[in-house]
Enzyme design. Structure first.
Site, short mmCIF file in Angstrom:
data_model
loop_
_atom_site.label_atom_id
_atom_site.label_comp_id
_atom_site.label_asym_id
_atom_site.label_seq_id
_atom_site.Cartn_x
_atom_site.Cartn_y
_atom_site.Cartn_z
N CYS A 120 2.88 15.72 -12.48
CA CYS A 120 4.14 15.43 -13.16
C CYS A 120 4.78 14.12 -12.69
O CYS A 120 5.80 13.71 -13.23
CB CYS A 120 5.12 16.59 -12.96
SG CYS A 120 5.79 16.74 -11.27
N HIS A 124 0.81 -1.22 0.00
CA HIS A 124 0.00 0.00 0.00
C HIS A 124 0.85 1.27 0.00
O HIS A 124 0.33 2.35 0.31
CB HIS A 124 -0.95 -0.01 1.21
CG HIS A 124 -1.93 -1.13 1.17
ND1 HIS A 124 -2.42 -1.74 2.31
CD2 HIS A 124 -2.49 -1.78 0.11
CE1 HIS A 124 -3.25 -2.71 1.96
NE2 HIS A 124 -3.31 -2.75 0.65
#
Length: 308
Positions: A158, A147
């Site tokens: 970006c 996770h």
């Protein structure tokens, strides 16, 4: 390892905790389970799947406690975080307070024992559902963080990654008068805050492009990246057995690897302080403190075999 009936307690039907919570295993069942886990590890080739229960002894609470019941709180979802600046403000304000507890936590005896078992060859791979980075801190640098990890930040525009410490510095500069020290830490590194503190909190954009910053963790409602999932399946496939440590296996992201191991004929052992959704698949089940139990197993397995 010989498959034997699960020791300890399972829910009726095997897939859900009992309505009134699990009952403690008796001494005989715990001892039998420990012997089975010890034999499993002694054979080597064991993959580990760890959950929040492994980190409670480091001061990080788990999600459900020993009863397996979810703690009353509303976690941040991916949909809320990406759709709403108010949602992002709520997350970053609460996390700005809480993550310091995560950042300051140290590996406990359980994390150290897993690394000791890895170095000795008894454990061949580690998958963790935790986002606290404590397996890495204990030396298991190749643990697959299913996770993600709270000490990394990613820009959703970006895709630049940066450290959480860098972001913490920027948030502190933007919120010089922000103070909260009395709230309880939650397992995912945030706290519950009064609305007035949340509303006044200023969030920071990406330093490179001005885009939206997100912790490099998988939120509720967000899928685990497929290559990471495949890496975990590969670890389980390469292993001889699977050992679950401190996870109730309530969410499918971890349970699927237990089901996969059982489906492919690999023995599964579970050490957890409450019932789990994977109990029906377990060849051995132990309800005992993780740190003490794992440290004891690592110490025994590290001893040379007695002379004939």
């Amino acid at each position: 390892m010989r498959i034997r009936p699960m020791t300890g307690n399972t829910a009726a039907g095997g897939s859900q905790p009992p309505a009134d919570g699990p009952q403690p295993a008796d001494g005989t069942a715990t001892a039998d389970g420990l012997r089975e886990v010890g034999r499993l590890l002694a054979g080597g080739g064991v993959a580990v799947l760890s959950g929040a229960g492994l980190s409670t002894e480091s001061g990080i609470p788990d999600y459900r406690g020993e009863t397996g019941r979810a703690r009353p709180r509303t976690p941040m979802t991916y949909q809320e975080f990406t759709a709403s600046e108010d949602g992002r403000r709520r997350y970053w304000a609460r996390s700005h307070v809480g993550w310091r507890t995560i950042a300051g936590a140290l590996p406990n005896a359980g994390h150290r024992a897993v690394e000791e078992l890895r170095r000795s060859g008894h454990v061949t791979g580690v998958i963790t559902q935790n986002v606290d980075g404590l397996h890495r801190a204990a030396g298991t640098v190749d643990a697959v963080e299913l996770h993600g990890a709270l000490d990394r930040v990613v820009c959703l525009d970006c895709r630049r990654t940066s450290t959480r410490r860098e972001l913490d510095r920027r948030l502190s500069e933007l919120n010089t008068g922000f103070r909260d020290t009395g709230s309880r830490i939650n397992p995912d590194g945030d706290v519950d805050l009064p609305d007035e503190l949340v509303h006044a909190f200023r969030i920071a954009p990406c330093a490179a492009c001005g885009g939206v910053l997100k912790p490099d963790v998988v939120f509720f409602g967000e899928g685990v990246p497929k290559p990471r999932v495949q890496q975990c399946y590969d670890l389980v496939d390469a292993a001889r057995a699977l050992l679950v440590l401190g996870s109730s296996l309530t969410v499918l992201s971890g349970l699927r690897f237990v089901r996969h191991a059982a489906r492919t004929g690999k023995p599964v052992a579970i050490v957890n302080q409450g019932a789990t959704r994977g109990d029906e698949f377990a060849a051995a089940r132990v309800a005992a403190p993780l740190g003490e139990t794992l440290a004891g197993l690592a110490a025994r397995l590290g001893q040379p075999d007695p002379a004939p």
